[in-house]
Design an enzyme around this catalytic site. Structure first.
Site, short mmCIF file in Angstrom:
data_model
loop_
_atom_site.label_atom_id
_atom_site.label_comp_id
_atom_site.label_asym_id
_atom_site.label_seq_id
_atom_site.Cartn_x
_atom_site.Cartn_y
_atom_site.Cartn_z
CG LEU A 171 -2.24 0.79 0.99
CD1 LEU A 171 -3.14 0.11 -0.03
CD2 LEU A 171 -3.00 1.00 2.29
N GLY A 172 1.74 1.35 -1.02
CA GLY A 172 2.52 2.58 -1.23
C GLY A 172 1.68 3.55 -2.07
CB ILE A 174 1.20 2.04 -7.20
CG1 ILE A 174 2.18 2.87 -8.04
CG2 ILE A 174 0.32 1.16 -8.08
CD1 ILE A 174 3.23 2.05 -8.78
CB SER A 193 1.69 -2.47 3.72
OG SER A 193 2.26 -1.58 2.81
NE ARG A 194 8.81 -1.99 2.63
CZ ARG A 194 9.69 -1.66 1.70
NH1 ARG A 194 10.90 -2.12 1.75
NH2 ARG A 194 9.37 -0.85 0.71
CB VAL A 249 0.11 -3.36 -12.04
CG1 VAL A 249 -1.10 -3.59 -12.92
CG2 VAL A 249 -0.30 -3.04 -10.60
N GLY A 250 3.00 -5.08 -10.66
CA GLY A 250 4.27 -4.76 -9.97
C GLY A 250 5.45 -5.27 -10.78
NE ARG A 251 10.28 -4.18 -11.87
CZ ARG A 251 9.77 -3.01 -12.25
NH1 ARG A 251 8.50 -2.94 -12.61
NH2 ARG A 251 10.51 -1.92 -12.28
CD GLU A 280 7.96 -7.59 -18.05
OE1 GLU A 280 8.57 -6.56 -18.40
OE2 GLU A 280 7.14 -7.60 -17.13
CG HIS A 298 6.34 -3.71 -17.95
ND1 HIS A 298 7.32 -4.39 -17.30
CD2 HIS A 298 6.12 -2.60 -17.21
CE1 HIS A 298 7.68 -3.73 -16.21
NE2 HIS A 298 6.96 -2.63 -16.14
CB ALA A 300 0.36 -0.82 -15.72
O1 LIG Z 1 7.72 -0.87 -14.32
C1 LIG Z 1 8.01 0.26 -14.34
C2 LIG Z 1 8.51 1.00 -13.23
O2 LIG Z 1 8.93 0.41 -12.23
O3 LIG Z 1 8.52 2.23 -13.32
#
Ligand SMILES: O=CC(=O)O
Length: 333
Positions: A171-172, A174, A193-194, A249-251, A280, A298, A300
């Site tokens: 919950l940063g 984004i 979250s952390r 949508v992270g990694r 990727e 990738h 987003a």
């Molecule tokens: O994936 C893209 C970023 O981390 O900005």
């Protein structure tokens, strides 16, 4: 803006990013060969840019600043050894998993990221993927285009978005922007979250497993670290359940992709919306035939509207560094 490597010889950076005026502070550009450098048109006005792919290494010894565009290939100890005077690594991405942060800290090198430049774009996209998977928008589109509607009749109904229990992993900036958007859709937001954020009206779960056990949809948008590598594993998928949906949508490596493919093929997960992948630009081909999976390359990360803000953050960090002033978006790990 996901930029990946090739084996071709590197094209020079475009005319908007080049060597420039000798009196300007030097910034080294670290990029994949496929990145052609038109992203930050104002950079050459402020800095003398030396592209690592095309500049003679003997010119680089005294450079103190590197701009990572992309993200680029990993910033490892061996990479850092080439630049003995380096003091700052400026990243144009939010995620800095390509940078060896402990090693940078050990060498007294600071690292910055894109800050909040495109948090809204990523959040919008996460919501789009979630709605697409639940309501089957892309799949229905394919159905219509294939001419199936008049032949096979109505397309199967999707699942309601409003009221869904949405677990946000990270919950940063984004994650918070995703929470605000989905709360407005009437979803029940919870997060892991952390640190717990007691001022927020959302339920906190200490682990991804607990979060998944209490969610219908799990959204991965946290940083990729040693702790979060494959944080969404088979156990988490099992408790999320057969109707559960994963949005990433992270990694790519936040999710155990091999497991994910198996779960989806067996029907042990309800669906997935994936903008990022472990290798990727390669995407597991088994996913191509699944209508409950939405795939995206990738994308987003950013919109043309946000590039100006990103440029301001990148240039602001570099200017602050050369002026000895506080950085705009230092990465604290
Ligand atoms: O994936 C893209 C970023 O981390 O900005």
């Amino acid at each position: 803006m996901a930029v990946t490597g090739t084996n071709q010889s590197p094209p020079a950076l475009s005319a908007t990013a080049h060597d420039g005026d000798d009196s300007l502070p030097v910034v080294l550009i670290h990029r994949f060969p496929t990145f052609t450098g038109s992203l930050f048109p104002s950079l050459p006005t402020h800095f003398r840019l030396l592209d690592l792919l095309t500049t003679d290494a003997s010119n680089l010894q005294s450079a103190t600043a590197i701009l990572c565009v992309g993200p680029p290939p990993p910033v490892t100890p061996e990479f850092l050894d080439r630049f003995p005077s380096l003091k700052i690594v400026v990243c144009s991405s939010v995620g800095v998993d390509h940078v060896d942060l402990p090693e940078c800290r050990r060498r007294g090198i600071v690292v910055t990221n894109a800050g909040s430049a495109f948090a809204e774009d990523v959040a919008d996209y996460a919501v789009a993927l979630l709605i697409d998977v639940l309501r089957r928008v892309s799949a229905a589109d394919r159905y219509v285009r294939a001419g199936s509607w008049p032949v096979k009749g109505d397309y199967p109904l999707g699942s309601k978005v409003s009221g869904k229990r949405v677990g946000i992993l990270g919950l940063g900036r984004i994650g918070s922007a995703i929470a605000t958007r989905l709360a407005a859709f009437g979803c029940q937001i919870r997060y892991s979250s952390r640190k717990e954020k007691p001022s927020l009206p959302f339920a906190f779960y200490k682990t991804a497993l607990d979060l998944a056990a209490n969610s219908d949809v799990l959204i991965a948008c946290c940083a990729l670290t040693d702790e979060t590598f494959h944080v969404i594993n088979g156990e988490v998928m099992t408790v999320l359940g057969k109707r559960g949906v994963i949005i990433n949508v992270g990694r790519g490596s936040l999710v155990d992709e091999k497991e994910l493919v198996e779960f989806l093929l067996r029907g042990d997960l309800g669906g997935a919306g994936l903008d990022v992948f472990e290798d990727e630009p390669h995407v597991p081909k088994e996913l191509f035939a699944l209508d409950n999976v939405v795939l995206s390359p990738h994308s987003a990360v950013v919109t043309p509207e946000s590039i100006g803000t990103l440029q301001d953050v990148v240039i602001g960090n570099l200017k602050a560094f050369f002026a000895g002033q506080p950085l705009i978006s230092p990465v604290i790990d």
